[in-house]
Motif scaffolding. Sequence first.
Motif, PDB file in Angstrom:
ATOM      1  N   MET A  37      28.802  14.023  14.828  1.00 58.62           N
ATOM      2  CA  MET A  37      30.029  14.208  14.066  1.00 58.62           C
ATOM      3  C   MET A  37      31.158  13.334  14.583  1.00 58.62           C
ATOM      4  O   MET A  37      31.820  12.614  13.830  1.00 58.62           O
ATOM      5  N   VAL A  38      31.408  13.364  15.898  1.00 61.03           N
ATOM      6  CA  VAL A  38      32.566  12.648  16.426  1.00 61.03           C
ATOM      7  C   VAL A  38      32.346  11.134  16.409  1.00 61.03           C
ATOM      8  O   VAL A  38      33.279  10.373  16.164  1.00 61.03           O
ATOM      9  N   SER A  39      31.111  10.683  16.646  1.00 58.37           N
ATOM     10  CA  SER A  39      30.862   9.241  16.648  1.00 58.37           C
ATOM     11  C   SER A  39      30.975   8.656  15.244  1.00 58.37           C
ATOM     12  O   SER A  39      31.531   7.560  15.063  1.00 58.37           O
ATOM     13  N   THR A  40      30.481   9.376  14.233  1.00 55.44           N
ATOM     14  CA  THR A  40      30.617   8.893  12.872  1.00 55.44           C
ATOM     15  C   THR A  40      32.064   8.987  12.398  1.00 55.44           C
ATOM     16  O   THR A  40      32.541   8.126  11.644  1.00 55.44           O
ATOM     17  N   PHE A  41      32.767  10.018  12.839  1.00 54.65           N
ATOM     18  CA  PHE A  41      34.186  10.154  12.491  1.00 54.65           C
ATOM     19  C   PHE A  41      34.993   9.017  13.103  1.00 54.65           C
ATOM     20  O   PHE A  41      35.845   8.418  12.435  1.00 54.65           O
ATOM     21  N   GLU A  42      34.731   8.709  14.371  1.00 50.31           N
ATOM     22  CA  GLU A  42      35.434   7.605  15.025  1.00 50.31           C
ATOM     23  C   GLU A  42      35.100   6.270  14.361  1.00 50.31           C
ATOM     24  O   GLU A  42      35.964   5.404  14.212  1.00 50.31           O
ATOM     25  N   TYR A  43      33.843   6.109  13.976  1.00 51.36           N
ATOM     26  CA  TYR A  43      33.439   4.878  13.284  1.00 51.36           C
ATOM     27  C   TYR A  43      34.185   4.748  11.956  1.00 51.36           C
ATOM     28  O   TYR A  43      34.655   3.659  11.599  1.00 51.36           O
ATOM     29  N   GLY A  44      34.287   5.859  11.227  1.00 48.74           N
ATOM     30  CA  GLY A  44      35.019   5.836   9.967  1.00 48.74           C
ATOM     31  C   GLY A  44      36.488   5.515  10.170  1.00 48.74           C
ATOM     32  O   GLY A  44      37.082   4.746   9.401  1.00 48.74           O
ATOM     33  N   LYS A  45      37.091   6.088  11.203  1.00 48.54           N
ATOM     34  CA  LYS A  45      38.504   5.791  11.495  1.00 48.54           C
ATOM     35  C   LYS A  45      38.690   4.315  11.815  1.00 48.54           C
ATOM     36  O   LYS A  45      39.642   3.681  11.350  1.00 48.54           O
ATOM     37  N   GLN A  46      37.774   3.765  12.614  1.00 50.42           N
ATOM     38  CA  GLN A  46      37.876   2.356  12.978  1.00 50.42           C
ATOM     39  C   GLN A  46      37.695   1.455  11.760  1.00 50.42           C
ATOM     40  O   GLN A  46      38.369   0.414  11.620  1.00 50.42           O
ATOM     41  N   PHE A  47      36.809   1.848  10.865  1.00 52.51           N
ATOM     42  CA  PHE A  47      36.580   1.084   9.643  1.00 52.51           C
ATOM     43  C   PHE A  47      37.853   1.006   8.804  1.00 52.51           C
ATOM     44  O   PHE A  47      38.268  -0.074   8.357  1.00 52.51           O
ATOM     45  N   PHE A  48      38.490   2.151   8.592  1.00 49.53           N
ATOM     46  CA  PHE A  48      39.710   2.172   7.786  1.00 49.53           C
ATOM     47  C   PHE A  48      40.875   1.510   8.514  1.00 49.53           C
ATOM     48  O   PHE A  48      41.736   0.888   7.876  1.00 49.53           O
ATOM     49  N   GLU A  49      40.891   1.613   9.840  1.00 51.58           N
ATOM     50  CA  GLU A  49      41.944   0.948  10.603  1.00 51.58           C
ATOM     51  C   GLU A  49      41.843  -0.563  10.453  1.00 51.58           C
ATOM     52  O   GLU A  49      42.856  -1.258  10.316  1.00 51.58           O
ATOM     53  N   ASN A  50      40.620  -1.084  10.462  1.00 50.61           N
ATOM     54  CA  ASN A  50      40.430  -2.518  10.270  1.00 50.61           C
ATOM     55  C   ASN A  50      40.881  -2.957   8.881  1.00 50.61           C
ATOM     56  O   ASN A  50      41.475  -4.033   8.722  1.00 50.61           O
ATOM     57  N   LYS A  51      40.599  -2.136   7.881  1.00 48.41           N
ATOM     58  CA  LYS A  51      41.053  -2.440   6.524  1.00 48.41           C
ATOM     59  C   LYS A  51      42.582  -2.443   6.457  1.00 48.41           C
ATOM     60  O   LYS A  51      43.186  -3.314   5.813  1.00 48.41           O
ATOM     61  N   ASN A  52      43.205  -1.467   7.111  1.00 43.48           N
ATOM     62  CA  ASN A  52      44.669  -1.411   7.125  1.00 43.48           C
ATOM     63  C   ASN A  52      45.260  -2.612   7.853  1.00 43.48           C
ATOM     64  O   ASN A  52      46.308  -3.135   7.462  1.00 43.48           O
ATOM     65  N   MET A  53      44.606  -3.052   8.902  1.00 44.53           N
ATOM     66  CA  MET A  53      45.076  -4.207   9.650  1.00 44.53           C
ATOM     67  C   MET A  53      44.998  -5.475   8.801  1.00 44.53           C
ATOM     68  O   MET A  53      45.917  -6.304   8.803  1.00 44.53           O
ATOM     69  N   GLU A  54      43.899  -5.622   8.063  1.00 45.83           N
ATOM     70  CA  GLU A  54      43.754  -6.778   7.178  1.00 45.83           C
ATOM     71  C   GLU A  54      44.842  -6.770   6.104  1.00 45.83           C
ATOM     72  O   GLU A  54      45.429  -7.819   5.785  1.00 45.83           O
ATOM     73  N   TYR A  55      45.100  -5.602   5.538  1.00 43.93           N
ATOM     74  CA  TYR A  55      46.133  -5.481   4.515  1.00 43.93           C
ATOM     75  C   TYR A  55      47.510  -5.803   5.062  1.00 43.93           C
ATOM     76  O   TYR A  55      48.309  -6.482   4.421  1.00 43.93           O
ATOM     77  N   TYR A  56      47.773  -5.340   6.285  1.00 36.49           N
ATOM     78  CA  TYR A  56      49.064  -5.596   6.942  1.00 36.49           C
ATOM     79  C   TYR A  56      49.249  -7.085   7.206  1.00 36.49           C
ATOM     80  O   TYR A  56      50.324  -7.645   6.952  1.00 36.49           O
ATOM     81  N   ASN A  57      48.204  -7.731   7.692  1.00 34.09           N
ATOM     82  CA  ASN A  57      48.312  -9.156   7.999  1.00 34.09           C
ATOM     83  C   ASN A  57      48.512 -10.001   6.739  1.00 34.09           C
ATOM     84  O   ASN A  57      49.221 -11.013   6.761  1.00 34.09           O
ATOM     85  N   LYS A  58      47.892  -9.569   5.636  1.00 32.99           N
ATOM     86  CA  LYS A  58      48.090 -10.295   4.386  1.00 32.99           C
ATOM     87  C   LYS A  58      49.520 -10.152   3.900  1.00 32.99           C
ATOM     88  O   LYS A  58      50.090 -11.088   3.300  1.00 32.99           O
ATOM     89  N   LYS A  59      50.131  -8.990   4.126  1.00 35.32           N
ATOM     90  CA  LYS A  59      51.506  -8.775   3.661  1.00 35.32           C
ATOM     91  C   LYS A  59      52.503  -9.630   4.403  1.00 35.32           C
ATOM     92  O   LYS A  59      53.507 -10.057   3.837  1.00 35.32           O
ATOM     93  N   ILE A  60      52.264  -9.894   5.683  1.00 29.85           N
ATOM     94  CA  ILE A  60      53.245 -10.629   6.483  1.00 29.85           C
ATOM     95  C   ILE A  60      53.000 -12.141   6.451  1.00 29.85           C
ATOM     96  O   ILE A  60      53.770 -12.920   7.013  1.00 29.85           O
ATOM     97  N   GLU A  61      51.901 -12.566   5.828  1.00 31.39           N
ATOM     98  CA  GLU A  61      51.631 -13.998   5.743  1.00 31.39           C
ATOM     99  C   GLU A  61      52.582 -14.700   4.756  1.00 31.39           C
ATOM    100  O   GLU A  61      52.972 -14.135   3.753  1.00 31.39           O
TER     101      GLU A  61
END
Length: 355
Positions: free
Chosen positions: A331-355
Amino acid sequence: MNSVSNIDDPRFRITPVQQMAAACSGALITSFFVTPLDVIKVRMQAQSRITAKNKCFFYNNGLMDHICPCNPLKKNGSNGYYRNVPWFDRPSQFTGTLDAFKKISKNEGILSLWSGLSPTLILALPATIVYFVSYEQIRRSVQDLKKPYYDTKHNQNQPLWISGLSGCLARFGAATCVSPLELIRTKMQSKKLSYLEVHQALQSLLQYHGYKGLWKGLGSTLLRDVPFSGIYWVTYERIKQATAKPTFMYNFIAGCIAGSLAAALTTPFDVVKTFRQIELTEKEIITEPPGKASKWTVKAVIDIYQRNGVSAIFSGLVPRMIKIAPACAIMVSTFEYGKQFFENKNMEYYNKKIE
């Protein structure tokens, strides 16, 4: 060394909806892998007559306990009991866990190992989502009040007491929310009602017990689950802080260790909770007239210890750890993996906004 985490960086922080998606994925994967273990366990119990025909038994899909009640049966003037759980009473002759796995798969089909999964997920999924999302929201809110320091690498220093407090509060809230649903589901099962007839089960409970009756037995559940949650999250976060970049396998092992420790330390509460919950089900939920169930107190643990010694209050320790450790790890490893996945997506979106 503290763990590096961008998830708590305000710029890339995942939303509650993303947390729900991560928790839902983890819950589905956990129940898929852990359910066969408990199906085998209860089938072996039925074979060895550990669970009497006129007694309820507990079923767990890796996420939460579920009570499977017995139903009064009157046929040709005779009294008896039956369970509305067909897979429990199927004929069996197993010599061990591996033998049970092989015979059930061969004789009944591989899908029989996931018997009872669908109805339990109806409660397990919402409960798990509420619990994990609440934990993340409380943890971040308390952390924000302390104004955590982020360096250029976003190296977060989170006190462990925040994890413990967040875990306890999250479990308290989730258990309180789910308790009425579990009582209603048990009543439905005892009367063989469909989920479309849920109002009949609710009316039956309210008629004899009132609104307070919807939370009967909650005290014993909280006394087991709240300490478990606090111990689990403190241990998990402490292990996680030992590495700069925790991987999926590292989180898996950390979850396994934390779950084992929390399960071992809270086993005495689990022993009493099981006895009290079954007693409550038989006296207060299955029967129509209101009964008088025993109140749960710490004295119950002391009484068991005085009568039967230390082994009694830690009975079932090994099976409990065998079941809980992998469930927590998955449970916790898949939950952490999911959080990291969405965090990476948010980071990509953030970087595109500031470009």
